[in-house]
Design a protein around this motif. Structure first.
Motif, PDB file in Angstrom:
ATOM      1  N   ASN A 106      -2.272   9.092  10.781  1.00 38.48           N
ATOM      2  CA  ASN A 106      -2.148   9.707   9.416  1.00 38.48           C
ATOM      3  C   ASN A 106      -0.681   9.507   8.968  1.00 38.48           C
ATOM      4  O   ASN A 106       0.443   8.923   9.747  1.00 38.48           O
ATOM      5  CB  ASN A 106      -2.184  11.218   9.693  1.00 38.48           C
ATOM      6  N   LYS A 107      -0.481   9.910   7.948  1.00 42.67           N
ATOM      7  CA  LYS A 107       0.684   9.117   7.149  1.00 42.67           C
ATOM      8  C   LYS A 107       2.297  10.165   7.774  1.00 42.67           C
ATOM      9  O   LYS A 107       3.062   9.303   7.750  1.00 42.67           O
ATOM     10  CB  LYS A 107       0.862   9.582   5.505  1.00 42.67           C
ATOM     11  N   LEU A 157       0.016   6.888   2.441  1.00 42.84           N
ATOM     12  CA  LEU A 157      -1.508   7.245   2.644  1.00 42.84           C
ATOM     13  C   LEU A 157      -2.546   6.250   2.934  1.00 42.84           C
ATOM     14  O   LEU A 157      -3.370   6.099   3.761  1.00 42.84           O
ATOM     15  CB  LEU A 157      -2.054   8.073   1.651  1.00 42.84           C
ATOM     16  N   GLU A 158      -2.216   4.967   2.005  1.00 49.32           N
ATOM     17  CA  GLU A 158      -3.219   3.744   2.254  1.00 49.32           C
ATOM     18  C   GLU A 158      -2.906   3.117   3.505  1.00 49.32           C
ATOM     19  O   GLU A 158      -3.775   2.615   4.095  1.00 49.32           O
ATOM     20  CB  GLU A 158      -3.230   2.992   0.987  1.00 49.32           C
ATOM     21  N   LEU A 159      -1.500   2.817   3.848  1.00 55.94           N
ATOM     22  CA  LEU A 159      -1.396   2.192   4.988  1.00 55.94           C
ATOM     23  C   LEU A 159      -1.584   3.062   6.208  1.00 55.94           C
ATOM     24  O   LEU A 159      -2.113   2.230   6.898  1.00 55.94           O
ATOM     25  CB  LEU A 159       0.224   1.959   5.066  1.00 55.94           C
ATOM     26  N   SER A 160      -1.713   4.358   6.138  1.00 52.67           N
ATOM     27  CA  SER A 160      -1.895   5.010   7.319  1.00 52.67           C
ATOM     28  C   SER A 160      -3.285   4.998   7.658  1.00 52.67           C
ATOM     29  O   SER A 160      -3.778   4.840   8.734  1.00 52.67           O
ATOM     30  CB  SER A 160      -1.303   6.621   7.179  1.00 52.67           C
ATOM     31  N   SER A 161      -4.129   5.002   6.388  1.00 56.15           N
ATOM     32  CA  SER A 161      -5.746   5.050   6.590  1.00 56.15           C
ATOM     33  C   SER A 161      -6.213   3.607   7.198  1.00 56.15           C
ATOM     34  O   SER A 161      -7.035   3.686   7.909  1.00 56.15           O
ATOM     35  CB  SER A 161      -6.201   5.346   5.098  1.00 56.15           C
ATOM     36  N   GLU A 162      -5.556   2.477   6.774  1.00 56.36           N
ATOM     37  CA  GLU A 162      -5.878   1.171   6.867  1.00 56.36           C
ATOM     38  C   GLU A 162      -5.502   1.117   8.506  1.00 56.36           C
ATOM     39  O   GLU A 162      -6.231   0.445   9.172  1.00 56.36           O
ATOM     40  CB  GLU A 162      -4.895   0.260   6.186  1.00 56.36           C
ATOM     41  N   PRO A 202       1.071  -1.241   0.006  1.00 52.08           N
ATOM     42  CA  PRO A 202       0.048   0.096   0.041  1.00 52.08           C
ATOM     43  C   PRO A 202       0.918   1.212  -0.076  1.00 52.08           C
ATOM     44  O   PRO A 202       1.948   1.131   0.326  1.00 52.08           O
ATOM     45  CB  PRO A 202      -0.731   0.086   1.328  1.00 52.08           C
ATOM     46  N   THR A 203       0.324   2.272  -0.383  1.00 52.87           N
ATOM     47  CA  THR A 203       0.899   3.595  -0.315  1.00 52.87           C
ATOM     48  C   THR A 203       1.094   4.230   0.803  1.00 52.87           C
ATOM     49  O   THR A 203       0.364   3.431   1.930  1.00 52.87           O
ATOM     50  CB  THR A 203       0.371   4.764  -1.131  1.00 52.87           C
TER      51      THR A 203
END
Length: 331
Positions: free
Chosen positions: A249-250, A240-245, A237-238
């Protein structure tokens, strides 16, 4: 909740249940779709649920014995309220709660949302005896709970669900087995769930003590992020995607990586990719192009550049040097 650990309460009650050999099943007619079934044993019960209620469900239950509750959920929106304190679960999580005898739980389950979870209730002392564990096998907080130190209700652990536990829940919920074979599978996978939770808990404690991270939540984020990037390095994941998951926050995630591991998530993922590529090259079963594809590179040239930056030599040079006595497919 099943009558094995919970006694009837003259007030709000759980949905109707139907007795069957080895357990009970909720009667969902008119109130929901799916299934919720509890498998009862001598000192434990396992509830497997995959259900969507048409409306909010609320009921009250009273513990008839000391119990540890281990819950692994993939889809979830529910809350337990005891002594005015609310334990709310709104995302995929693993939770371990201690519930002394006599604890009154007001349970609330959101309507209109999928609930998919495996819940294990067991008597604390049986955790060591039934599974033939040594106290040192368990993380220290769980060891204390298993020793009977349940003086008050507490939610001892909440952490993001990890890939291996998520896969276990998915397998149990969607099993094709029925009858006695299904019960056998559920009991075996419940033991595996306990082992995975204990291992993850130990990993979190070790990370907290070695990294200087003060927040339990921060330690959970890093442990989950490491596991995700280790398992999904070929298609990560990017940031941003990882932090959202992970529910953060990133910028914070990047900062935590730097603080605890001395590197960035991107660099950590690159190390996982190249490490796997080295192992495949040493095995010598795949061409360099196939190795590049296996670790997530669309172009062999990009893989070669990244490999050289990390290892200090090309994949071809590494393969020849690592397996000098064997022909290696390097085309």
């Amino acid at each position: 909740m099943s009558p094995r650990f919970f006694e009837p309460f003259a007030g709000r009650s759980q949905p109707p249940i139907v007795d069957w050999a080895g357990g009970v099943e909720f009667d969902l007619r008119g109130i929901g779709e799916g299934s919720v079934r509890t498998y009862c044993g001598d000192d434990a019960q396992i509830t497997v649920g995959d259900v969507q209620f048409h409306r909010d469900i609320r009921y009250r239950a009273v513990l008839s014995t000391d119990a540890l509750l281990i819950r692994a959920s993939l889809a979830n929106s529910c809350a337990y309220v005891q002594n005015g304190e609310t334990w709310s679960f709104q995302r995929p999580v693993v939770a371990v709660s201690a519930l002394p005898r006599g604890t009154v739980l007001d349970v609330g389950i959101a309507g209109g949302l999928r609930q998919r979870a495996v819940t294990v209730l067991l008597e604390p002392q049986s955790l060591l005896a039934h599974h033939r564990l040594e106290p040192g096998d368990l993380p220290e907080p769980l060891r204390r709970l298993a020793g009977g130190e349940l003086d008050r209700p507490c939610n001892a652990l909440t952490m993001p669900i990890q890939t291996d536990i998520a896969s276990l829940v998915q397998d149990v919920v969607h099993s094709r087995l029925t009858g006695a074979l299904r019960r056998m599978q559920v009991q075996a996978r419940a033991s595996e769930l306990l082992a995975l939770v204990a291992a993850s808990w130990n990993e979190r404690l070790e990370l907290t003590s070695s990294s200087g991270v003060r927040s339990r939540r921060d330690a959970e984020i890093i442990a989950a992020a490491r596991r995700i990037l280790t398992e999904r390095f070929a298609d990560p994941p990017t940031l941003l995607e990882l932090s959202s998951e992970l529910g953060t926050n990133k910028n914070k995630l990047n900062q935590l990586f730097q603080q605890t591991l001395g590197t960035t998530p991107q660099a950590f993922c690159l190390q996982q990719r190249i490490g796997r590529a080295q192992a495949l090259l040493i095995e010598g079963q795949l061409s360099i192009g196939q190795v590049a594809d296996a670790v997530g590179y669309q172009h062999q040239s990009s893989f070669a550049v990244a490999f050289r930056d990390v290892v200090g030599e090309s994949p071809r040079e590494f393969a020849r040097r690592s397996r000098p006595g064997r022909l290696v497919a390097i085309h």
